[in-house]
Design an enzyme around this catalytic site. Sequence first.
Site, short mmCIF file in Angstrom:
data_model
loop_
_atom_site.label_atom_id
_atom_site.label_comp_id
_atom_site.label_asym_id
_atom_site.label_seq_id
_atom_site.Cartn_x
_atom_site.Cartn_y
_atom_site.Cartn_z
CG HIS A 48 58.57 -39.69 -58.59
ND1 HIS A 48 57.91 -40.67 -59.29
CD2 HIS A 48 58.13 -38.51 -59.08
CE1 HIS A 48 57.09 -40.10 -60.16
NE2 HIS A 48 57.20 -38.79 -60.07
CD GLN A 72 51.23 -30.23 -63.81
OE1 GLN A 72 51.37 -29.66 -62.73
NE2 GLN A 72 52.14 -31.07 -64.28
CE LYS A 160 60.62 -38.11 -68.80
NZ LYS A 160 59.31 -38.12 -68.18
P1 AMP Z 1 55.95 -35.93 -61.88
O1 AMP Z 1 55.35 -36.75 -60.78
O2 AMP Z 1 56.02 -36.63 -63.19
O3 AMP Z 1 55.35 -34.55 -61.97
O4 AMP Z 1 57.46 -35.71 -61.47
C1 AMP Z 1 57.82 -35.17 -60.22
C2 AMP Z 1 59.29 -34.85 -60.24
O5 AMP Z 1 60.05 -36.03 -60.49
C3 AMP Z 1 59.66 -33.85 -61.34
O6 AMP Z 1 60.60 -32.92 -60.85
C4 AMP Z 1 60.25 -34.73 -62.40
O7 AMP Z 1 61.17 -34.07 -63.24
C5 AMP Z 1 60.93 -35.78 -61.57
N1 AMP Z 1 61.14 -36.99 -62.37
C6 AMP Z 1 60.21 -37.69 -63.06
N2 AMP Z 1 60.77 -38.70 -63.74
C7 AMP Z 1 62.10 -38.66 -63.47
C8 AMP Z 1 63.23 -39.44 -63.87
N3 AMP Z 1 63.10 -40.47 -64.70
N4 AMP Z 1 64.44 -39.09 -63.39
C9 AMP Z 1 64.57 -38.04 -62.55
N5 AMP Z 1 63.56 -37.27 -62.14
C10 AMP Z 1 62.34 -37.56 -62.59
#
Ligand code: AMP
Length: 293
Positions: A48, A72, A160
């Site tokens: 993040h 979701q 990711k």
């Molecule tokens: P989430 O909180 O899991 O919904 O993720 C929020 C954003 O962070 C999304 O756009 C994810 O793709 C991105 N994200 C989560 N994990 C990673 C990672 N390891 N590397 C890069 N971006 C990430």
Amino acid sequence: VNSVFSVAKKVMKIAKTIDEIRMLVADAGMADKKIGFVPTMGALHAGHLSLIKKAKQQCEFVVVSIFVNPTQFGPNEDLNKYPRPFDDDIKLCRKNGVDAVFAPSAEEMYPDKNLTWVNVEKLSEPLCGKSRPTHFRGVATVCAKLFNIIQPDVAYFGQKDAQQAAVIKRMVADLNMPMRIVVCPIVREPDGLAMSSRNKYLDAEQRKDAPLLYASLQEAQLLIGGGQRKSAFIKEQMKKILNISKLMEIDYISIVNADTLEEIEEVSGRVLIALAVKMPSARLIDNIMLDVE
Ligand code: AMP
């Protein structure tokens, strides 16, 4: 030391309501600031933070949303146990120079049962869509709502979640949303495991096996680098690596066209190699994107 010459420290604002965040963003817009937006479900980690950093480089006002979006999650998924370390998240946002956090309640975002859904056909169906049939409808709908609330110039997503990035890019294009989507590279642990809020669910044994996902993707890349083009063969080799673990159940291994997400038998052009596995306490995903001659 405080003195009349010290620059006033910028205070990060936390908005819990749609009205509040709209006002904060409107003020920034009035000051002609470029608005960058990073949607998250919280439990922030270095993945993040890489999106926040990118947003800070490109925009003058950065908004992070922290919202565990119920629409979701499938009926038997982890909505209730999803980690919500709100105070830590706020500290991390502050430390990383975020200008405003939007952290609405579920009631604020969905005061009535939603009757309007954004469904990005085709792209939502393969890969994770097979075992999570309503997931991307929930993602696209909440992102459309968040984009309408915040009206950013640019929104930042992680590679990711490759399918999510493809779905959101297509939604923005199809619906003429006046903004840009930037997709940032996957941030990994030193042993290759892609960072994820869900990694917290893994016990020591599962955590030890989890780097096999990336190991299998690296094997695929090696094979392709060596001239192998048969998807079936590559997937078979990946499967062997994943099967080293007694704890992993393979959900899918797919080699697809990176734009259409359609399976390809012969690897060529821009390809996405993506996989998902179920471990006893978490479902994990990972992928790599390759340009193949
Ligand atoms: P989430 O909180 O899991 O919904 O993720 C929020 C954003 O962070 C999304 O756009 C994810 O793709 C991105 N994200 C989560 N994990 C990673 C990672 N390891 N590397 C890069 N971006 C990430």
